[in-house]
Write a protein that holds these residues in place. Structure first.
Motif, short mmCIF file in Angstrom:
data_model
loop_
_atom_site.label_atom_id
_atom_site.label_comp_id
_atom_site.label_asym_id
_atom_site.label_seq_id
_atom_site.Cartn_x
_atom_site.Cartn_y
_atom_site.Cartn_z
N SER A 18 0.85 -1.20 0.00
CA SER A 18 0.00 0.00 0.00
C SER A 18 0.88 1.24 0.00
N GLY A 49 1.21 -2.63 4.32
CA GLY A 49 2.32 -1.74 3.92
C GLY A 49 3.24 -1.41 5.09
N TRP A 50 2.65 -1.10 6.24
CA TRP A 50 3.47 -0.75 7.41
C TRP A 50 4.25 -1.97 7.90
N ASP A 68 -6.08 -6.60 12.23
CA ASP A 68 -7.05 -5.88 11.39
C ASP A 68 -8.35 -6.68 11.31
N ARG A 70 -9.82 -6.94 8.56
CA ARG A 70 -9.70 -7.60 7.25
C ARG A 70 -8.53 -8.57 7.23
N ASP A 86 -11.54 -7.60 15.34
CA ASP A 86 -11.91 -6.24 15.73
C ASP A 86 -11.17 -5.90 17.03
N ASP A 112 -2.61 2.80 12.45
CA ASP A 112 -3.07 3.53 11.27
C ASP A 112 -4.57 3.24 11.10
C1 LIG Z 1 -5.65 3.02 6.30
S1 LIG Z 1 -5.90 1.32 6.54
C2 LIG Z 1 -4.34 0.79 7.15
C3 LIG Z 1 -3.25 0.69 6.11
C4 LIG Z 1 -2.03 -0.03 6.66
N1 LIG Z 1 -1.32 0.77 7.65
C5 LIG Z 1 -1.03 -0.39 5.56
O1 LIG Z 1 0.10 0.04 5.67
O2 LIG Z 1 -1.36 -1.13 4.65
C6 LIG Z 1 -6.90 1.32 8.00
C7 LIG Z 1 -7.27 -0.06 8.51
O3 LIG Z 1 -7.88 0.04 9.81
C8 LIG Z 1 -8.70 -1.11 9.96
N2 LIG Z 1 -9.62 -0.99 11.09
C9 LIG Z 1 -10.57 -0.04 11.28
N3 LIG Z 1 -11.27 -0.29 12.39
C10 LIG Z 1 -10.73 -1.41 12.96
C11 LIG Z 1 -11.05 -2.17 14.14
N4 LIG Z 1 -12.03 -1.82 14.95
N5 LIG Z 1 -10.31 -3.27 14.41
C12 LIG Z 1 -9.29 -3.65 13.57
N6 LIG Z 1 -8.96 -2.97 12.44
C13 LIG Z 1 -9.68 -1.87 12.14
C14 LIG Z 1 -9.40 -1.19 8.62
O4 LIG Z 1 -9.94 -2.49 8.39
C15 LIG Z 1 -8.29 -0.81 7.64
O5 LIG Z 1 -7.70 -1.96 7.05
#
Ligand SMILES: C[S@@+](CC[C@H](N)C(=O)[O-])C[C@H]1O[C@@H](n2cnc3c(N)ncnc32)[C@H](O)[C@@H]1O
Length: 203
Positions: A18, A49-50, A68, A70, A86, A112
């Protein structure tokens, strides 16, 4: 527009998962966040990505645990652990502890994590503030004294309250907007150093 496309293309070309890769790289270059051997929890880690950046910095003596909602595609490195969950789920602490193992606490927590953006300012700022508070609960259980936190938030509403919560826990706090953050985005990051043990806090 050109710049955004360039980073997305670069991430794709080099398999960095990413464009967010370049944000943590930028912050690390400036603040020297990671050291070889560090244990790191990465909250909101998909697509990875991180993790990709961090695992390279910490080497094989370190460990990165990505969390995550996902799924995250598998990494070849044996010291990357993934939790698909979650962060608000009750058993998140148990899972994190299992993955951290004997070391018990980590050196760095990065977040993030970001809600699905609705475009309604009040809704989005409320949601990220809830995430921010949960990340701090994770710090209180999992971050070692002297440890570091990188946390994303949205500018504006709740930012002062977040700052108060950070100041209770960290001795040094820096606000930073990575150069590649989209201009119209209100995302910003706090890089917080020297976590104070709960017992040494006055309030
Ligand atoms: C901007 S993306 C992160 C990108 C990541 N840092 C990278 O380098 O690829 C934000 C992520 O936060 C996750 N997220 C949001 N709410 C969450 C939760 N309650 N528990 C776990 N993950 C969560 C989303 O599923 C999403 O994949």
């Amino acid at each position: 527009m050109r710049k955004r496309d360039t980073y997305t293309e670069l991430a794709k070309k080099y398999g960095l998962r990413s464009r967010a890769y370049f944000k943590i790289k930028d912050m690390d270059k400036r603040y020297k966040i990671f050291k070889p051997g560090d244990y790191v929890i990465d909250i909101g880690a998909a697509p990875g990505g991180w993790i990709k950046y961090i695992v390279n910095k910490i080497g094989f003596d370190g460990r990165v645990i990505g969390v995550d909602l996902r799924p995250i595609e598998r990494f070849d490195e044996p010291n990357v652990e993934i939790i698909v969950k979650d962060i608000f789920s009750e058993d998140i602490f148990k899972e994190l502890k299992e993955k951290v193992g004997n070391k018990e606490k980590v050196d760095v927590i990065v977040s993030d994590a970001s809600p699905n953006i609705t475009g309604v300012y009040e809704v989005d700022t409320e949601k990220i503030f809830d995430i921010n508070k949960r990340v701090l609960q994770i710090c209180d259980k999992m971050l070692r004294p002297g440890g570091t936190l990188v946390i994303k938030t949205f500018e504006g509403r709740h930012e002062k309250t977040l700052m108060k919560l950070l100041k209770k826990r960290f001795r040094i706090i820096r606000k930073y907007k990575p150069k590649i953050s989209r201009k119209r985005s209100s995302e910003t990051y706090y890089i917080c150093f020297r976590y104070q043990d709960l017992r040494s806090r006055t309030s």
